[in-house]
Design an enzyme around this catalytic site. Structure first.
Site, short mmCIF file in Angstrom:
data_model
loop_
_atom_site.label_atom_id
_atom_site.label_comp_id
_atom_site.label_asym_id
_atom_site.label_seq_id
_atom_site.Cartn_x
_atom_site.Cartn_y
_atom_site.Cartn_z
N ASP A 123 0.85 -1.20 0.00
CA ASP A 123 0.00 0.00 0.00
C ASP A 123 0.88 1.26 0.00
O ASP A 123 1.97 1.27 0.58
CB ASP A 123 -0.84 -0.03 1.30
CG ASP A 123 -2.08 0.85 1.25
OD1 ASP A 123 -2.06 1.89 0.58
OD2 ASP A 123 -3.07 0.48 1.92
N HIS A 125 -0.15 3.72 1.59
CA HIS A 125 -0.55 4.29 2.89
C HIS A 125 -0.35 3.27 4.02
O HIS A 125 -0.23 2.06 3.76
CB HIS A 125 -2.03 4.67 2.84
CG HIS A 125 -2.39 5.56 1.69
ND1 HIS A 125 -2.93 5.09 0.51
CD2 HIS A 125 -2.27 6.91 1.53
CE1 HIS A 125 -3.13 6.11 -0.33
NE2 HIS A 125 -2.73 7.23 0.26
N HIS A 140 -11.44 3.85 5.42
CA HIS A 140 -10.45 3.07 4.65
C HIS A 140 -9.00 3.45 5.02
O HIS A 140 -8.08 2.72 4.66
CB HIS A 140 -10.68 3.17 3.13
CG HIS A 140 -10.16 4.41 2.48
ND1 HIS A 140 -9.81 4.47 1.14
CD2 HIS A 140 -9.96 5.67 2.97
CE1 HIS A 140 -9.40 5.69 0.85
NE2 HIS A 140 -9.49 6.44 1.92
N ASP A 227 -3.51 -3.11 -1.73
CA ASP A 227 -4.24 -1.91 -2.12
C ASP A 227 -3.62 -1.44 -3.45
O ASP A 227 -2.39 -1.25 -3.53
CB ASP A 227 -4.04 -0.87 -1.00
CG ASP A 227 -4.73 0.46 -1.25
OD1 ASP A 227 -4.94 0.82 -2.42
OD2 ASP A 227 -5.03 1.15 -0.26
N GLU A 272 -9.54 -1.44 -3.49
CA GLU A 272 -9.45 -0.06 -3.99
C GLU A 272 -9.47 0.06 -5.52
O GLU A 272 -9.12 1.11 -6.05
CB GLU A 272 -8.24 0.68 -3.40
CG GLU A 272 -8.30 0.88 -1.87
CD GLU A 272 -9.21 2.03 -1.41
OE1 GLU A 272 -9.62 2.85 -2.25
OE2 GLU A 272 -9.53 2.08 -0.19
#
Ligand code: ARG
Ligand code: MN
Ligand code: MN
Length: 300
Positions: A123, A125, A140, A227, A272
């Site tokens: 990810d 993030h 999320h 993601d 996502e």
């Protein structure tokens, strides 16, 4: 790897604010996920999509800076129960999102079955926010914190146990956008992070080799939470929160191939994918390609 696989679609878009990510499961199916897995000799049971009940209008931030909390919690509860049942039947759960808030339900259902579940969080993030630290109120951005037992108890206490995951069993790969509260939590808990800086310096081969070695020794199962904004937006444009400078298509295939070789995975989720923001279903097509590599496709 367990050759019996159950696909669960989660058309969830209430964990963030952009429309369209609820169509992710359809786009990934359209790109041929079932056919691909069957070609790779999996016994695939596609359970279809969970029903996500919508609020009357998208709730504005309420209940402690958590947008759409009741609906997100309810959808994740259903997912947790379903994932739990599939593992009970000795099937590999493959969860298709939907926004990343659905990792709350996946991890609740999966981790029940493991003493030390490992998590690879692929990810841009950290998704380590809580209502207190989130700049957006979007759930999320919180699922990994929730799995550590941090956050609203409607989320952290799903299936009546917590925490789901121990901080030392997490490896984040590809991070390049972390909020201040997330950085603090990473330090406080000592969470292992390979940011883009390490990927640039060490190369993906070394990053994944270390990740696999590390998790192999300490865990009794490993969940991949991928993601698509982990990839560079030029190669995976169909995401709601793109961040420049991500992992390439090639690096991502390599990571999946190394995971396949290691044979440590016991569950996975791909999240996502937003077809409305995509370019001719490119991101969903990349998703199915990566699943090919993850589940054993080889050139020779
Ligand atoms: N799963 C994701 N795409 N998360 C993005 C989160 C962005 C930001 N850190 C937030 O909490 O709002
Ligand atoms: Mn992300
Ligand atoms: Mn995420």
């Amino acid at each position: 790897m367990n050759r019996n696989m159950s696909i669960i679609g989660v058309p969830m878009d209430l964990g963030q604010s952009r429309r369209g990510v609820d169509m992710g499961p359809s786009a990934i199916r359209y790109a041929g996920v079932v056919e691909k897995l069957e070609r790779l000799q999996f016994d695939v049971n596609d359970l279809g999509d969970i029903t996500i009940n919508r609020p009357d209008s998208k709730n504005d931030k309420q209940e402690g800076n958590l947008r759409n909390l009741p609906q997100v919690a309810e959808g994740n509860q259903k997912l947790a129960e379903m994932v739990d049942q599939e593992i009970e039947k000795d099937r590999f759960p493959l969860v298709l999102g939907g926004d990343h808030s659905i990792a709350i339900g996946s991890l609740a259902g999966i981790s029940k079955h493991y003493e030390n579940l490992g998590v690879i969080w692929y990810d841009a993030h950290g998704d380590l926010n809580s209502g207190e630290t989130s700049p957006s109120g979007n759930i999320h951005g919180m699922p990994l914190a929730v799995s550590l037992g941090i956050g609203h108890e409607k989320l952290t206490n799903m299936l009546d146990y917590q925490p789901k995951i121990k901080p030392e069993n997490i490896v984040i790969v590809g991070a390049r956008s972390l909020d201040p509260g997330e950085k603090d939590l990473i330090k406080e808990k000592g969470i292992k992070v390979y940011s883009m800086h390490e990927i640039d310096r060490m190369g993906m081969t070394k990053v994944m080799a270390e990740t696999i070695d590390y998790l192999k020794d300490r865990t009794d199962g490993v969940h991949l939470s991928l993601d698509f904004d982990g990839l560079d937006p030029s190669e995976a444009p169909g995401v709601g929160t793109p961040v420049l400078g991500g992992m390439t298509y090639r690096e991502s295939h390599l990571a999946m191939e190394m995971l396949a070789e290691s044979d440590i995975l016991t569950s996975a989720e791909f999240v996502e994918v937003n077809p409305i923001l995509d370019d001719k279903n490119k991101t969903a097509t990349v998703a199915v390609g990566l699943m090919g590599s993850l589940f054993g496709e080889k050139l020779k």
